[in-house]
Motif scaffolding. Structure first.
Motif, short mmCIF file in Angstrom:
data_model
loop_
_atom_site.label_atom_id
_atom_site.label_comp_id
_atom_site.label_asym_id
_atom_site.label_seq_id
_atom_site.Cartn_x
_atom_site.Cartn_y
_atom_site.Cartn_z
N ALA A 1 -14.84 -8.01 2.15
CA ALA A 1 -14.53 -7.00 1.15
C ALA A 1 -14.49 -5.63 1.81
O ALA A 1 -15.29 -5.34 2.71
CB ALA A 1 -15.57 -7.02 0.04
N CYS B 1 -6.76 -10.22 2.13
CA CYS B 1 -5.99 -10.08 0.90
C CYS B 1 -5.14 -11.31 0.59
O CYS B 1 -4.88 -11.61 -0.56
CB CYS B 1 -5.10 -8.85 0.98
SG CYS B 1 -6.02 -7.30 0.93
N THR C 1 -14.56 -5.20 -6.13
CA THR C 1 -14.39 -4.21 -5.07
C THR C 1 -12.92 -4.02 -4.73
O THR C 1 -12.42 -2.88 -4.64
CB THR C 1 -15.17 -4.63 -3.81
OG1 THR C 1 -16.56 -4.71 -4.11
CG2 THR C 1 -14.96 -3.64 -2.68
N ARG C 2 -12.21 -5.11 -4.55
CA ARG C 2 -10.80 -5.01 -4.18
C ARG C 2 -9.98 -4.37 -5.31
O ARG C 2 -9.07 -3.58 -5.04
CB ARG C 2 -10.23 -6.40 -3.85
CG ARG C 2 -10.80 -6.98 -2.55
CD ARG C 2 -10.11 -8.28 -2.17
NE ARG C 2 -10.72 -8.86 -0.98
CZ ARG C 2 -10.43 -8.52 0.27
NH1 ARG C 2 -9.51 -7.58 0.49
NH2 ARG C 2 -11.03 -9.11 1.28
N GLU D 1 -16.67 -9.32 -4.75
CA GLU D 1 -15.51 -8.98 -3.91
C GLU D 1 -14.28 -8.66 -4.74
O GLU D 1 -13.55 -7.70 -4.44
CB GLU D 1 -15.21 -10.13 -2.95
CG GLU D 1 -14.04 -9.83 -2.03
CD GLU D 1 -13.75 -10.97 -1.08
OE1 GLU D 1 -12.57 -11.12 -0.67
OE2 GLU D 1 -14.68 -11.72 -0.74
N GLU D 2 -14.02 -9.43 -5.78
CA GLU D 2 -12.83 -9.20 -6.59
C GLU D 2 -12.88 -7.82 -7.25
O GLU D 2 -11.87 -7.11 -7.33
CB GLU D 2 -12.70 -10.28 -7.67
CG GLU D 2 -12.42 -11.69 -7.14
CD GLU D 2 -13.64 -12.33 -6.51
OE1 GLU D 2 -14.77 -11.80 -6.71
OE2 GLU D 2 -13.48 -13.35 -5.81
N GLU E 1 -7.91 -0.91 -4.91
CA GLU E 1 -6.48 -0.84 -5.25
C GLU E 1 -6.21 0.34 -6.19
O GLU E 1 -5.19 1.02 -6.07
CB GLU E 1 -6.05 -2.15 -5.91
CG GLU E 1 -4.56 -2.29 -6.12
CD GLU E 1 -3.80 -2.47 -4.82
OE1 GLU E 1 -2.58 -2.13 -4.79
OE2 GLU E 1 -4.41 -2.94 -3.84
N TYR F 1 -5.93 -4.46 3.97
CA TYR F 1 -7.31 -4.92 4.14
C TYR F 1 -7.34 -6.42 4.42
O TYR F 1 -6.61 -7.20 3.83
CB TYR F 1 -8.14 -4.60 2.90
CG TYR F 1 -8.51 -3.14 2.79
CD1 TYR F 1 -9.48 -2.58 3.62
CD2 TYR F 1 -7.89 -2.32 1.85
CE1 TYR F 1 -9.82 -1.24 3.52
CE2 TYR F 1 -8.23 -0.98 1.75
CZ TYR F 1 -9.19 -0.44 2.58
OH TYR F 1 -9.51 0.88 2.48
N ARG G 1 -12.96 -13.97 4.31
CA ARG G 1 -12.59 -12.68 3.75
C ARG G 1 -13.75 -11.69 3.89
O ARG G 1 -14.92 -12.06 3.89
CB ARG G 1 -12.21 -12.85 2.28
CG ARG G 1 -10.97 -13.71 2.10
CD ARG G 1 -10.77 -14.12 0.67
NE ARG G 1 -10.59 -12.98 -0.23
CZ ARG G 1 -9.94 -13.06 -1.38
NH1 ARG G 1 -9.40 -14.19 -1.75
NH2 ARG G 1 -9.84 -12.00 -2.15
#
Length: 436
Positions: free
Chosen positions: A352, A340, A286-287, A283-284, A291, A337, A350
């Motif tokens: 993703a 966040c 992907t975010r 997930e990290e 960004e 999203y 959360r």
């Protein structure tokens, strides 16, 4: 109470599964299937090369169980080029909340009727945009017919747009609209619903498929809501849903037993919906890539892209280049999203970002000319839309249609030439057209 409802849903005869809602032409016009040969028309069927192109608009939108306001503006969703399309396909998911009473109870069509009202107003407003009179519109339409085959541009004429098929299964809803002057050339409209949800059969997940024939070319549109879940391995459930939809969807063969029966039997097939495929990255990561706007790196790990490349479940299917941000999952009424700002114990809530909402196609003669999203904040998904040009086969002489329908060696299988079926041909004659 619930066991009774579940049993009824599973075991009862599917009496209403093939019914659908549609607008019908006025009594002054030929109904679907038969045209007036005395009518001096230079419409699509007169192309001497045997094929013509039509312009098809397709959209998908998960509206998150939120009922639309009467004055909801969907102009942005329908705004594609500077002209109108021949066929409009609008697919929705979760038009009602997916709670037990909606999944197990009787179908409530109030919300789908409200969506149709909004669509009707928007399409006909778009159809008449520009204030052209009818004669100008006819000239523009005739100019379109002389267009070269390799041209992607189409002319706009102020034709009314009406619904030919509208069908809801729980939260899945598909609405099909065409220009009024195409009505005489559209035949065999029908629907097929497949539930893949609770216990593998209920309609909280699954598909509503519609099909029809335009001249001699068959179209099939599959509006789907596949299994959710962002954990590793959840994509297998989505693949399984697709396999079930392809194997269980079935259409009537028609009075002459010569119509496509399965999804892939049709000439042009488009699959649209909340397909729920995710990005197979932490997930990290992907975010971070979202960004940066690094779509290429994300798409290399997109589950649907990988499935299309492997060809296991979706062999022979195609998707256009994605040049827009992931469509899921947003905070309500915002461009942020979801998840966040969650910390610690709330981390499990959360989601993703992902391109859950997709449009893919199968078959020769389909060319995608647009693939993008719009920015409505009604739900936690952004709508996705696409534009296609589709080749349509036409007969040199429409009389052949009548011969195949009324002079077939299997004519005795049709009880009466005036028979009307909700799932096959709509047939009507006019005395100025022909006699039996």
């Amino acid at each position: 109470m619930w066991p009774t409802l579940v049993a009824n849903k599973i075991f009862k005869k599917r009496l209403g599964s093939s019914d659908f809602i549609a607008d019908f032409p006025s009594c002054k016009e030929p109904l679907l299937g038969i045209v007036d040969f005395d009518h001096n028309s230079k419409s699509i069927h007169n192309d001497h090369k045997g094929t013509q192109k039509c312009k098809v608009f397709v959209s998908t939108w998960n509206v998150g169980g939120i009922a639309p306001e009467e004055d909801l503006n969907i102009d942005d969703l329908l705004e594609t080029c500077n002209d109108s399309c021949d066929i409009y396909i609008l697919g929705f998911q979760e038009i009602v909340p997916l709670k037990a009473s909606n999944v197990l109870g009787s179908e409530n069509n109030d919300i789908s009727m409200k969506w149709n009202s909004i669509i009707r107003e928007a399409l006909n407003k778009k159809s008449h945009k520009g204030g052209k009179d009818q004669s100008d519109g006819e000239n523009l339409q005739n100019n379109c017919l002389n267009e070269k085959e390799n041209s992607a541009k189409f002319c706009e004429a102020p034709h009314d747009v009406q619904c030919i098929i509208s069908k809801q299964m729980v939260g899945i809803f598909i609405s099909v609209w065409t220009r009024r002057d195409l009505f005489p050339f559209i035949r065999h409209p029908s629907v097929s619903c497949v539930g893949c949800g609770i216990m593998g059969c209920l309609g909280n997940k699954g598909s509503v498929s519609v099909r029809f024939q335009l001249h001699e070319t068959s179209f099939c549109f599959v509006c789907s809501h596949l299994a959710s879940g962002g954990r590793e391995g959840d994509e297998k459930y989505r693949n399984s849903n697709v396999t079930e939809i392809f194997s269980r969807t079935s259409f009537p063969r028609g009075p002459l037993f010569d119509l496509p029966r399965t999804i892939l039997d049709h000439d042009h097939v488009i699959l649209l919906g909340d397909l729920n495929y995710r990005i197979s990255l932490p997930e990290e990561t992907t975010r971070f890539l979202v960004e940066k706007g690094d779509w290429d790196s994300l798409l290399e790990n997109d589950q649907l892209k990988m499935e299309l490349m492997s060809g296991n479940t979706l062999r022979g299917w195609h998707e256009g280049a994605i040049k827009f941000a992931p469509t899921y999952k947003y905070c309500p009424n915002s461009d942020i999203y979801y998840g966040c700002f969650y910390q610690g114990k709330k981390a499990e809530k959360r989601r993703a970002p992902a391109w859950c909402d997709r449009i893919v196609w199968h078959g020769e003669g389909l060319k995608q000319v647009q693939y993008t999203r719009t920015e409505s904040k009604l739900s936690d998904h952004r709508p996705v839309k696409s534009m296609f040009t589709a080749e349509v086969r036409v007969l040199p002489k429409l009389m052949k249609n009548l011969q195949s329908l009324f002079l077939s060696e299997r004519f005795d299988q049709i009880k009466t030439p005036f028979e009307v079926s909700t799932t096959d041909d709509f047939v009507r004659t006019k005395r100025s057209s022909f006699r039996l």
